[in-house]
Design a protein around this motif. Structure first.
Motif, mmCIF file in Angstrom:
data_model
loop_
_atom_site.group_PDB
_atom_site.id
_atom_site.type_symbol
_atom_site.label_atom_id
_atom_site.label_comp_id
_atom_site.label_asym_id
_atom_site.label_seq_id
_atom_site.Cartn_x
_atom_site.Cartn_y
_atom_site.Cartn_z
ATOM 1 N N GLY A 29 3.372 31.486 -38.460
ATOM 2 C CA GLY A 29 2.123 31.116 -37.810
ATOM 3 C C GLY A 29 2.102 29.666 -37.388
ATOM 4 N N CYS A 30 1.021 29.314 -36.681
ATOM 5 C CA CYS A 30 0.938 27.970 -36.150
ATOM 6 C C CYS A 30 -0.521 27.563 -35.970
ATOM 7 N N ASN A 31 -0.826 26.323 -36.340
ATOM 8 C CA ASN A 31 -2.201 25.817 -36.184
ATOM 9 C C ASN A 31 -2.298 24.810 -35.041
ATOM 10 N N ASN A 32 -1.230 24.632 -34.305
ATOM 11 C CA ASN A 32 -1.205 23.510 -33.357
ATOM 12 C C ASN A 32 -1.869 23.783 -32.007
ATOM 13 N N PHE A 33 -1.840 24.996 -31.570
ATOM 14 C CA PHE A 33 -2.453 25.347 -30.286
ATOM 15 C C PHE A 33 -2.048 24.410 -29.151
ATOM 16 N N CYS A 34 -0.759 24.288 -28.925
ATOM 17 C CA CYS A 34 -0.295 23.599 -27.717
ATOM 18 C C CYS A 34 -0.853 24.415 -26.543
ATOM 19 N N THR A 35 -1.251 23.719 -25.482
ATOM 20 C CA THR A 35 -2.055 24.417 -24.473
ATOM 21 C C THR A 35 -1.301 25.500 -23.693
ATOM 22 N N TYR A 36 0.036 25.483 -23.762
ATOM 23 C CA TYR A 36 0.828 26.460 -23.015
ATOM 24 C C TYR A 36 1.230 27.665 -23.858
ATOM 25 N N CYS A 37 1.024 27.602 -25.178
ATOM 26 C CA CYS A 37 1.786 28.479 -26.074
ATOM 27 C C CYS A 37 0.986 29.646 -26.655
ATOM 28 N N ILE A 38 1.602 30.806 -26.645
ATOM 29 C CA ILE A 38 0.964 32.032 -27.106
ATOM 30 C C ILE A 38 1.129 32.251 -28.616
ATOM 31 N N VAL A 39 2.077 31.533 -29.213
ATOM 32 C CA VAL A 39 2.442 31.827 -30.611
ATOM 33 C C VAL A 39 1.257 31.836 -31.595
ATOM 34 N N PRO A 40 0.326 30.870 -31.513
ATOM 35 C CA PRO A 40 -0.797 30.939 -32.461
ATOM 36 C C PRO A 40 -1.599 32.248 -32.336
ATOM 37 N N TYR A 41 -1.521 32.883 -31.170
ATOM 38 C CA TYR A 41 -2.256 34.146 -30.977
ATOM 39 C C TYR A 41 -1.440 35.349 -31.431
ATOM 40 N N GLY A 59 10.667 29.088 -39.617
ATOM 41 C CA GLY A 59 9.216 28.973 -39.516
ATOM 42 C C GLY A 59 8.873 28.330 -38.186
ATOM 43 N N GLN A 60 7.693 28.637 -37.653
ATOM 44 C CA GLN A 60 7.288 27.984 -36.398
ATOM 45 C C GLN A 60 7.177 26.480 -36.617
ATOM 46 N N ASN A 61 6.741 26.083 -37.808
ATOM 47 C CA ASN A 61 6.691 24.660 -38.188
ATOM 48 C C ASN A 61 7.090 24.575 -39.661
ATOM 49 N N VAL A 62 8.373 24.430 -39.917
ATOM 50 C CA VAL A 62 8.824 24.485 -41.318
ATOM 51 C C VAL A 62 8.233 23.353 -42.162
ATOM 52 N N ASN A 92 11.219 21.968 -36.658
ATOM 53 C CA ASN A 92 10.368 20.869 -37.123
ATOM 54 C C ASN A 92 9.409 20.432 -36.027
ATOM 55 N N TYR A 93 8.206 20.066 -36.424
ATOM 56 C CA TYR A 93 7.269 19.438 -35.480
ATOM 57 C C TYR A 93 7.503 17.924 -35.604
ATOM 58 N N PRO A 94 7.723 17.229 -34.458
ATOM 59 C CA PRO A 94 8.198 15.834 -34.525
ATOM 60 C C PRO A 94 7.472 14.962 -35.561
ATOM 61 N N MET A 123 10.535 18.670 -27.988
ATOM 62 C CA MET A 123 9.781 17.547 -27.444
ATOM 63 C C MET A 123 8.850 18.007 -26.305
ATOM 64 N N GLN A 124 9.303 18.982 -25.560
ATOM 65 C CA GLN A 124 8.541 19.653 -24.476
ATOM 66 C C GLN A 124 8.440 18.853 -23.191
ATOM 67 N N SER A 125 8.158 17.550 -23.276
ATOM 68 C CA SER A 125 8.119 16.721 -22.067
ATOM 69 C C SER A 125 8.379 15.285 -22.471
ATOM 70 N N ASN A 183 -1.321 19.014 -25.405
ATOM 71 C CA ASN A 183 -1.890 18.918 -26.757
ATOM 72 C C ASN A 183 -0.821 18.726 -27.827
ATOM 73 N N ARG A 184 0.241 18.014 -27.459
ATOM 74 C CA ARG A 184 1.235 17.636 -28.452
ATOM 75 C C ARG A 184 0.715 16.348 -29.111
ATOM 76 N N ARG A 185 0.964 16.181 -30.395
ATOM 77 C CA ARG A 185 0.355 15.070 -31.124
ATOM 78 C C ARG A 185 1.261 13.838 -31.199
#
Ligand code: SAH
Ligand code: SF4
Ligand code: F3S
Length: 447
Positions: A162-174, A206-209, A243-245, A270-272, A282-284
């Motif tokens: 699972g994932c709590n980050n909700f990057c604006t492009y990503c379906i994974v949290p859903y 994990g999506q975010n180990v 890993n999330y950066p 990194m995505q961009s 919405n990357r932090r």
């Protein structure tokens, strides 16, 4: 014995889920077949990350659906054969639930990502003719039914989902829900079992180990888990992805340095490379922060491999912003990157920015340039190792068409190495001198 044909798409998590499904199917009396013609059951384990993967899933079951619906009854209506059964599982199933039946009425079971372990019960019911949707977001309790792993040296072991980050492009949290850790004792037991079966490498998934343990009562974390696993007997390797950066802690880096079995490899999407785009995603973090993390890792962990993911053509991305991504890739000397053209996903925030969509031809062009740049970065990274001695875990032996005998394996830092060798050394750790660097692999010789 009934036969099941399983097709799996998507990330390692999905592949790991498929190994679990197959384990449960064996328990229900099925064996695996690679031949679709003899299958009593088809399972597709779908991925929803891009539209293309979703389309592929539907077109595949379309083919199977024709087998099910090939006869007509008296009123000329298509009737479905009772066999082969069709199971539609994974992230697309989770996302669409019962809507799948509308598009594909021949499907027997729509199985969500959180209901994997319900499979043995569901199989019995669909064998009795029921049609079922099981996509509840409450996870079905894990069973200890055996896992049928793909034959290799590496065992995938999910540690969180699972994932709590909700990057604006990503379906994974859903499709995978909120972050949840697996019971650490189950993880350790699974690792022990895999090692006793001969696996030489464990990859924690994990999506975010980095989030592992945050929800556990005793507050364990990834570093703690690595220590526990490292203390298991035998020679083997441990890896973890993704890993999330900004979540990589000094404690984790210390642990990687301290533990002999944990490999020097970080996958940090990194995505961009552009601050404005990162914000819109919405990357932090911004570029400077990511760079600091990278520099810090490289200064502390010798020979660390850092890989990443990038998206080309995010809504509103300008040419200049895209070029910042290319710049970032080379400036950070990333060792390898997964690349993709942005694909709008229903429910996500960015998908609503239709006015800002980048035309397909520009996206395609940017993706091609990103890939070209990636190739250069990979070659440059590989060249660093020519002349060096490295430990390789052999995963494969082949006799090529020209008669050459070659063993292939990976270094601790995840570089693929081809080595001429007469004997099949699969499963062994060998020392190799690197003789040559290519874009996607290294050549070496046994020392
Ligand atoms: N949890 C990881 C990534 C999981 S998804 C992370 O935080 O980065 C795997 C990769 O798919 C992402 O890193 C991203 O690069 C890509 N991806 C996700 N959604 C996408 C979309 N809508 N279009 C194109 N690529 C996408
Ligand atoms: Fe998707 Fe972002 Fe979560 Fe990764 S962190 S899975 S990209 S929402
Ligand atoms: Fe795809 Fe689901 Fe993995 S969307 S990338 S299979 S988590």
């Amino acid at each position: 014995m009934k036969k099941v044909y399983i097709e799996t798409m998507g990330c390692q998590m999905n592949k790991s889920d498929a190994e679990r499904m197959f384990g449960m199917l064996e328990y229900c009396g099925y064996t695996k077949t690679e031949n679709q013609k003899e299958a009593d059951m088809f399972i597709i384990n779908t991925c929803s990350i891009r539209k293309l993967s979703e389309d592929k899933a539907y077109s595949q079951i379309g083919v199977w659906g024709k087998i099910r619906g090939k006869y007509k009854d008296g009123e000329n209506k298509v009737k479905f054969n009772p066999y082969p059964k069709i199971v539609f599982a994974g992230c697309v199933a989770q996302q669409y639930g019962k809507e799948v039946f509308k598009r594909a009425p021949y499907v027997d079971l729509v199985l969500g990502t959180q209901r994997l372990y319900e499979l043995p019960n569901l199989i019995k019911r669909i064998e009795n003719g029921e049609r079922i949707v099981s996509v509840d977001e409450t996870p079905y309790e894990e069973s200890d039914i055996k896992i049928n792993r793909v034959k290799s040296m590496n065992a995938w072991i999910p540690i969180m989902e699972g994932c709590n980050n909700f990057c604006t492009y990503c379906i994974v949290p859903y499709t995978r829900g909120r972050e949840r850790s697996r019971n650490p004792e189950l993880i350790i037991a699974e690792a022990k079992k895999a090692l006793s079966e001969g696996f030489k490498e464990i990859t924690l998934l994990g999506q975010n180990v980095d989030s592992f343990g945050k929800d556990l009562p005793e507050g364990q974390n990834l570093a703690w888990l690595l220590r526990r696993l490292n203390s298991l007997e035998g020679k083997f390797r441990i890896r973890f992805v993704t890993n999330y950066p900004t979540d990589i802690t000094d404690e984790l880096i210390d642990t990687v340095l301290e533990l002999d079995k944990v490999c020097e490899y970080f996958h940090i999407p990194m995505q961009s490379g552009d601050d404005y785009v990162l914000k819109k995603m919405n990357r932090r973090y911004d570029y400077a922060t990511y760079k600091k993390i990278c520099d810090h890792l490289r200064s502390r962990v010798k020979d660390v491999t850092i890989t990443s993911d990038f998206i080309a053509g995010f809504p509103g991305e300008t040419e200049e912003q895209f070029e910042n991504t290319l710049k970032a890739m080379s400036e950070l000397e990333l060792d390898y990157s997964n690349t993709a053209a942005y694909s709008p996903r229903e429910k996500t925030v960015a998908a609503k920015w239709v006015d800002l969509y980048i035309p397909e031809d520009i996206k395609t062009d940017r993706l091609a340039r990103l890939n070209e740049h990636n190739r250069k970065c990979c070659l440059k990274s590989n060249k660093k190792y020519v002349g060096r001695e490295m430990e390789v875990l052999i995963e494969n032996f082949e006799i090529r068409k020209n008669g050459d005998k070659v063993i292939t394996g990976r270094t601790r830092n995840n570089k693929i190495v081809h080595i001429p060798c007469d004997r099949d050394l699969t499963g062994e750790f060998v020392n190799v001198k690197i003789t040559n660097a290519r874009t996607w692999y290294l050549n070496g010789e046994l020392i």
